[in-house]
Write an enzyme that holds these catalytic residues in place. Structure first.
Site, PDB file in Angstrom:
ATOM      1  N   LYS A   1       0.858  -1.194   0.000  1.00  0.00           N
ATOM      2  CA  LYS A   1       0.000   0.000   0.000  1.00  0.00           C
ATOM      3  C   LYS A   1       0.887   1.236   0.000  1.00  0.00           C
ATOM      4  CE  LYS A   1      -1.605   2.898   2.935  1.00  0.00           C
ATOM      5  NZ  LYS A   1      -1.754   4.158   2.151  1.00  0.00           N
TER       6      LYS A   1
ATOM      7  N   GLU B   1      10.113   1.838  10.486  1.00  0.00           N
ATOM      8  CA  GLU B   1      11.052   2.942  10.285  1.00  0.00           C
ATOM      9  C   GLU B   1      10.233   4.207  10.470  1.00  0.00           C
ATOM     10  OE1 GLU B   1      12.743   5.973   9.212  1.00  0.00           O
ATOM     11  OE2 GLU B   1      12.432   5.333   7.138  1.00  0.00           O
TER      12      GLU B   1
ATOM     13  N   CYS C   1      13.131  12.012   7.044  1.00  0.00           N
ATOM     14  CA  CYS C   1      13.127  11.558   8.433  1.00  0.00           C
ATOM     15  C   CYS C   1      14.506  11.670   9.078  1.00  0.00           C
ATOM     16  CB  CYS C   1      12.603  10.130   8.531  1.00  0.00           C
ATOM     17  SG  CYS C   1      13.500   8.949   7.514  1.00  0.00           S
TER      18      CYS C   1
ATOM     19  N   GLU D   1       9.191  16.285  15.561  1.00  0.00           N
ATOM     20  CA  GLU D   1       9.564  16.190  14.157  1.00  0.00           C
ATOM     21  C   GLU D   1       8.660  17.120  13.350  1.00  0.00           C
ATOM     22  OE1 GLU D   1      10.785  12.696  11.078  1.00  0.00           O
ATOM     23  OE2 GLU D   1       8.841  12.461  12.063  1.00  0.00           O
TER      24      GLU D   1
END
Length: 478
Positions: free
Chosen positions: A177, A252, A286, A385
């Site tokens: 997906k 991750e 990231c 983040e």
């Protein structure tokens, strides 16, 4: 004026069991061009029925794929690499359209990196880990089975290939997906899959949203392992769904990486590279070094150097060669990043460059590259983040203090250390609680293990370590 922009077609099917297959429902998802703010194309809005069909196809294909010789699996991946290489320009163009990545970066990274990773998996498939003998025991590795791969929007082909290629090399079959924000490049991959003639059901594509398709994959009893890349919050949800059936997960997740510039470093070089790292892909990375840590004696100079470097990052149309910073992926992401800047200023940070009132192009989901100084280590912008073109600069007193600030995070994905003394840099790097550290700008290695500590995830991707994530270990006593 915007540069000439290529068109792109709607996609009306999933890829299941080796064929383009009509979706169960009639719903579609509009994929936006984040520069024009207009719909580019539509893809199917899949559902649990589509996931069932894809998992059934993957389960049916797995026994035959798992028993192929390493040479045969490698040959299949080599043909896929040939077909994908022939589509490199289309890959870059598609990512520039659906994500807004400037074409230069889209060509070099968004198209180039997944081809490098796939090439490495051609070799890994041909030479899998050897059996190990321990007295009367032979230890062998076997494919885990059917893998559900759920991937993000920021590196939309690389993150797919980093899961699909090693899973296939290990002998697993896959249900993918892709992100609903950037699914179109995954369709380019599956055009290559079809052209390469991979056996039916070995790799399957279901487009759709996380709640409808991602959750169905994570919870499906026919999926032996879920590999997810995305936010830490969503990773936690995926873990819960998989845990209810004791399924394996690889995650991750987020990052808040520190770039530690020790006082004996080449300050100008460290700051220049650090700014570039923080702004890569409009900050939607990231591993971005979003916290620049500088010795207090050099703080003002570092801020001035960073400000000068950041003003050279021109915003604009991804298809304009002068553009270095494209739009963010969506209006929601733009608003989220602006909210973090607003919070940072309210908590005492100072906008040296950019900020909420900075001029941006009239069209597109832009946030101006923003440099925040006087940032507290415990403040929101130093802890969360942001995932946009925002760099915070923090001061430290000595090496111990730098390590303390760097490790003051729930994340631990990446980081950097700069020093004129390699031994000193290495000593600091080894004290950082993070999955990877670059010393003096060391280059990214797509064969090295990639993954994080703490809430940055579980498991590793890339190279031999990434291959082994998709394998079970069996002990055979004789």
């Amino acid at each position: 004026m915007a540069a000439t922009r290529p068109g792109i077609d709607d996609r009306s099917a999933h890829f299941i069991g080796g064929t383009w297959t009509a979706p169960h429902g009639t719903g579609t998802i509009a994929v936006e061009d984040p520069f024009t703010e207009q719909a580019l194309a539509h893809v199917p809005a899949g559902d649990a029925h589509d996931v069932d069909a894809a998992v059934s196809a993957a389960r049916a294909a797995w026994p035959g794929w798992a028993v192929l010789s390493p040479a045969e699996r490698s040959a299949h991946l080599a043909r896929l690499h040939e077909e994908l290489t022939a589509r490199a320009e289309l890959i870059a163009t598609t990512v520039a359209l659906e994500l807004g990545t400037p074409m230069k970066l889209a060509t070099r990274v968004q198209a180039g990196l997944p081809l490098t990773v796939l090439a490495s998996c051609v070799e890994l498939a041909a030479a899998p880990p050897a059996a190990l003998s321990i007295k009367n025991t032979e230890v062998v590795r076997e494919p885990v089975g059917v893998v559900g791969a759920i991937t993000p929007w920021n590196y939309p082909l690389h993150q797919v290939v980093a899961k699909v290629a090693p899973a296939l090399a290990a002998g697993c079959t896959v249900v993918l997906k892709p992100s609903e924000l950037t699914p179109l490049v995954a369709y380019v991959l599956f055009d290559a899959v079809a052209a390469a003639g991979l056996p039916p059901g070995v790799v399957n594509l279901v487009s759709g949203t996380g709640p409808d398709v991602g959750a169905a994959i994570a919870a499906h009893p026919g999926v032996d392992m879920v590999s997810f890349t995305g936010s830490t919050a969503t990773g936690a949800l995926i873990s819960h769904l998989a845990a209810d059936r004791i399924a394996r997960v690889a995650l991750e997740l987020g990052g808040k990486s520190a770039n530690v510039i020790l006082p004996d470093a080449d300050l100008a070089q460290a700051v220049k590279v650090g700014v570039g790292n923080a702004l890569l892909n409009s900050g939607q990375t990231c591993t971005a070094w979003t916290r620049m840590l500088v010795h207090r004696d050099h703080y003002d100079e570092a801020v001035s150097l960073a400000a000068a470097a950041m003003t050279g990052y021109t915003m604009g149309d991804p298809f304009d060669p002068a553009t270095r910073v494209g739009p963010l992926v969506s209006a929601g992401q733009r608003d989220r990043v602006r909210g973090f800047i607003d919070t940072g200023l309210a908590e005492g940070a100072r906008a040296v460059v950019g900020g909420l009132d900075a001029e941006v192009p009239p069209s597109g989901y832009f946030v101006a590259p923003t440099l925040l100084a006087d940032v507290s280590p415990d403040s929101t912008v130093a802890q969360e983040e942001i995932f946009g073109p925002v760099l915070s600069v923090l001061a430290f007193d000595d090496d111990d203090h730098a390590v303390q600030i760097a490790n003051n995070s729930r994340y631990g994905l990446a980081g950097g250390v700069w020093s004129g003394d390699p031994d000193r840099a290495t000593a600091v790097a080894k004290r950082l609680r993070t999955g990877a550290v670059d010393i003096n700008g060391g280059a990214f290695n797509p064969l090295a293990p990639f993954g994080g500590y703490k809430q940055s995830g579980l498991g590793r991707e890339l190279g031999h370590f990434g291959l082994e994530e998709f394998m079970q270990i069996k002990a055979i006593q004789r």
